[in-house]
Scaffold this active site. Structure first.
Site, PDB file in Angstrom:
ATOM      1  N   GLU A  66      -9.803   5.551   3.129  1.00  0.00           N
ATOM      2  CA  GLU A  66     -10.872   4.512   3.729  1.00  0.00           C
ATOM      3  C   GLU A  66      -9.564   3.445   4.044  1.00  0.00           C
ATOM      4  OE1 GLU A  66      -9.896   5.032   0.438  1.00  0.00           O
ATOM      5  OE2 GLU A  66      -9.139   3.182   0.163  1.00  0.00           O
ATOM      6  N   LYS A 102       0.855  -1.135  -0.009  1.00  0.00           N
ATOM      7  CA  LYS A 102      -0.002   0.077  -0.139  1.00  0.00           C
ATOM      8  C   LYS A 102       0.761   1.139  -0.171  1.00  0.00           C
ATOM      9  CE  LYS A 102      -4.154  -1.982   0.140  1.00  0.00           C
ATOM     10  NZ  LYS A 102      -5.194  -1.682  -0.999  1.00  0.00           N
ATOM     11  N   SER A 155       1.677  -9.683  -0.779  1.00  0.00           N
ATOM     12  CA  SER A 155       1.263  -8.225  -0.792  1.00  0.00           C
ATOM     13  C   SER A 155       1.683  -7.729   0.332  1.00  0.00           C
ATOM     14  CB  SER A 155       0.018  -7.849  -1.475  1.00  0.00           C
ATOM     15  OG  SER A 155      -0.879  -8.744  -0.672  1.00  0.00           O
TER      16      SER A 155
END
Lengths: 285, 403
Positions: free
Chosen positions: B116, B94, B389
């Site tokens: 969010e 991210k 990830s």
């Protein structure tokens, strides 16, 4: 103005006729938003008829949606109540049909795009028009994405109302004005729906800016709930749109009858202010 | 063999039929402004230089492409490489996107970012970048997710972010996005919406993809160095789909590289039991093209267009829509999409922990679980890259209930 818009403007719905009457009498119009199906479609029918009786000029029937990103808490909760009660777009169109037997008020279906898309644009337009709706406002649709939508709604003689916002540039205002029929809806402030105490200072300038691009009547909404706001807008706009304030009355009422009475009282109060307000043509704007 | 795919999205933000811009009018001018600013930044060497420096010295790029020798041996199939995004600062891919958008927000003169978060990884990465760049930060998070990812809530607050619980709808990622959009529409003059995946209105799906494409660029160079050839398979999990598109993007023109996106199969194939939007062929019901939160894509919904609830043990995959580019890749058959259930994902976490000494995030474990199903039937000369990830530290409380 685009060829499309000019052509569409030749078809007049109850919306255009009502705004002509208002212009003649120099009276500010009142657009009343009610979430359909809150708490039931039967209750909405009674509430709408009471609103019309009390002087509402245009009724916006809100189609409840699971993800109302443009709405504040009041209308979010109303949408949840309506969905819990099993309200669907098809049910809302049936409500229009039922209302049409009892009133000639102008009716706009106010929806997010997805429920309309899932019914199918053509099916939606033909059913809504046949039921007696006059116009469609899709909260999350802007002129850029509305090509097919406009063509289909026009074929069925439904007005397409688009929103203009304080952030809209002149270029966008022109686009919005050209895509709109019936009236132009100006969002008074950046933000979601919901009653506020005051009006933004930039609002008169915003309305004047929009008038450069359209001869359509202009309604101002989002955050309007008080007679004093209506009085001020009398000198600026052609109509005010009131939503959350009415929906809040329905939320707090303990019965359908009391909800209808409370909505009617609120509309009378606002309409009274609208009738006493300075009409646009009298004002030196 | 190489087939040049057309550049997407088009000028209107469309990936074939998907994508576009379905938002309240108030957000149109800000989206246009963002698109302009992004295009300018992209062409500006000094912006790229600053981003590269932050990616290297703050986030910890490049991440390793690790040959998973023990997993390879254990599964008895293809040679498996792990792209170790879990080793990045804040623990997931991210941060790649957050650094890009954070620098862009600062460049646009915005003082505040809103975001969010589902699993909390995007929220933590946003809070981290906001702290690093001196921006105010508000993160919206569903109250159910706040409960199951409590540690990340604490991390965000420690980093100086305001975390606001969202109690509407299913109290998960979708509802957090609604609330972040409402905040943005209200504070649009001062605030940038730092959306965390390849979702939302144009230019977000393209911009987030571009910021995440560093994953695939590195992986491509790394596998060429290690094996002197391209991989045969790529595996990644798909919630919104940003880590998957980040890995896939640089291989899209290479026909021989097959791609598998793995969604959350939850606890069953019925609507409400899963978050599989593109894996309909596997029997998951309820997904149809529709419009949600600014974009036209596959959405889990009822027949009359109400968005349905979803379930996944992994908060980061628990979302009813999928990035529009994935919808396009699925329609064209360029990538294959499948789904893996909660239990298999948890088993995959355990396997990687014990065999490779890596605890992956529950999200990433979905991709691993699919690879574990397939590997025994794959040839030993095949090469696979699996995107890890994120790391699983955030999932300890959930895992403790199962392990």
């Amino acid at each position: 103005m685009s060829e499309l818009a000019t052509e569409a403007n030749t078809v007049q719905t109850r919306i255009g006729r009502r705004f002509e009457q208002l212009a003649r009498s120099g009276e500010l119009g009142l657009v009343a938003y009610i979430t359909a199906g809150d708490p039931s479609l039967g209750a909405t029918e009674k509430i709408v008829l009471a609103a019309v009786e009390a002087g509402a000029d245009v009724i916006e029937l809100g189609v409840p949606f699971s993800d109302p990103v443009a709405d504040g808490p009041t209308i979010q909760r109303a949408s949840e109540r309506a969905l819990r009660g099993g309200t669907t777009l098809a049910g809302v169109i049936d409500l229009v049909k039922a209302l049409r037997k009892k009133t000639d008020v102008a009716i706009v279906l106010f929806s997010y795009f997805n429920p309309i898309l899932q019914m199918g644009l053509e099916a939606f337009a033909s059913r809504a028009a046949e039921a007696g709706a006059d116009g469609v406002l899709v909260t999350d649709m802007t002129p850029e994405e509305a090509g097919e939508h406009r063509t289909i709604m026009r074929t069925h003689k439904l007005d397409t109302i688009f929103l203009a916002a304080p952030t809209s540039t002149d270029q966008r205002l022109k686009l919005i004005a050209d895509a709109s029929t019936g009236f132009l809806y100006i969002i008074s402030r950046t933000g979601v729906t919901g009653a506020k105490e005051s009006l933004p200072e930039e609002l008169p300038a915003m309305v004047r800016r929009a008038r450069k691009f359209t001869s359509l009547p202009i309604a101002v909404g989002f955050g309007i709930s008080l007679p004093t706001q209506v009085t001020v807008l009398g000198g600026i706009a052609d109509a005010v749109a009131v939503g959350s304030a009415l929906v809040a009355e329905i939320e707090t009422a303990t019965s359908e009858v009391l909800a209808a009475t409370a909505v009617a009282q609120r509309i009378r109060l606002l309409k009274n202010a609208a009738q006493r307000g300075i009409s646009r043509r009298d004002a030196s704007l | 063999m190489s087939t040049k795919m057309e550049a997407v999205p088009d000028a209107r933000g469309r990936f074939g039929a998907y994508g576009g811009r379905y938002v309240p009018e108030t957000l149109m001018a800000p989206l246009e402004e963002l698109e302009r600013a992004y295009n300018e930044a992209r062409a500006d060497a000094s912006f790229q230089k600053e981003l590269d420096d932050m990616l290297r010295n703050f986030a910890g790029r490049p991440t390793p492409l690790q040959f998973a020798s023990r997993l390879t041996q254990h599964l008895g199939g293809p040679r498996i490489y792990l792209k170790r995004e879990d080793l990045l600062h804040t623990g997931a891919h991210k941060i790649n996107n957050c650094l890009g958008q954070g620098l862009l927000a600062a460049r646009m003169g915005k003082r505040r970012v809103v975001a969010e978060t589902g699993a909390g990884q995007h929220g933590v990465a946003t809070a981290t970048v906001a702290a690093r760049l001196g921006l105010e930060c508000t993160v919206y998070m569903g109250t159910e997710d706040m409960e199951r990812q409590r540690l990340n809530v604490f991390r965000m607050r420690l980093l100086g972010a305001e975390v606001i619980g969202v109690d509407a709808g299913s109290k998960t990622l979708k509802d957090a996005i609604n609330e972040a959009m409402r905040d943005w529409v209200t504070n649009v003059h001062t605030t940038h919406y730092l959306l965390g995946s390849v979702l939302g209105a144009h230019p977000y799906p393209a911009m987030v993809r571009d910021f995440q494409s560093v994953i695939g660029k590195e992986a491509r160079a790394q596998i060429l160095q290690a094996e002197k050839r391209l991989p045969d398979w790529l595996f990644a999990c798909v919630g919104g789909g940003s880590n998957a598109i980040g890995l896939f993007n640089d291989f899209l023109d290479d026909d021989d590289v097959k791609m598998v996106g793995v969604e959350a199969g939850g606890r069953g194939a019925g609507i409400g039991e899963h978050a599989a939007r593109l894996a309909a062929a596997k029997g998951f019901s309820g997904a149809k093209p529709g419009v949600l939160q600014g974009t036209y894509t596959y959405v889990l919904q009822t027949l009359d267009g109400q968005v349905s609830t979803t379930h996944s043990v992994s908060a980061g995959l628990d979302y009813p829509a999928v990035g529009p580019e994935h919808a396009w890749l699925a329609d064209r058959g360029r990538a294959e999409y499948t789904a893996v259930g909660d239990e298999d994902a948890i088993e995959a976490v355990k396997t990687l922990a014990r065999i490779e000494g890596i605890i992956p995030a529950l999200e990433s474990a979905h991709a691993l679980a699919e690879l574990m199903h397939r590997a025994p039937k794959m040839k030993s000369d095949q090469l696979v890259i699996l995107n890890v990830s994120g790391r699983g530290d955030k999932d300890m409380e959930i895992l403790a209930r199962y392990v």
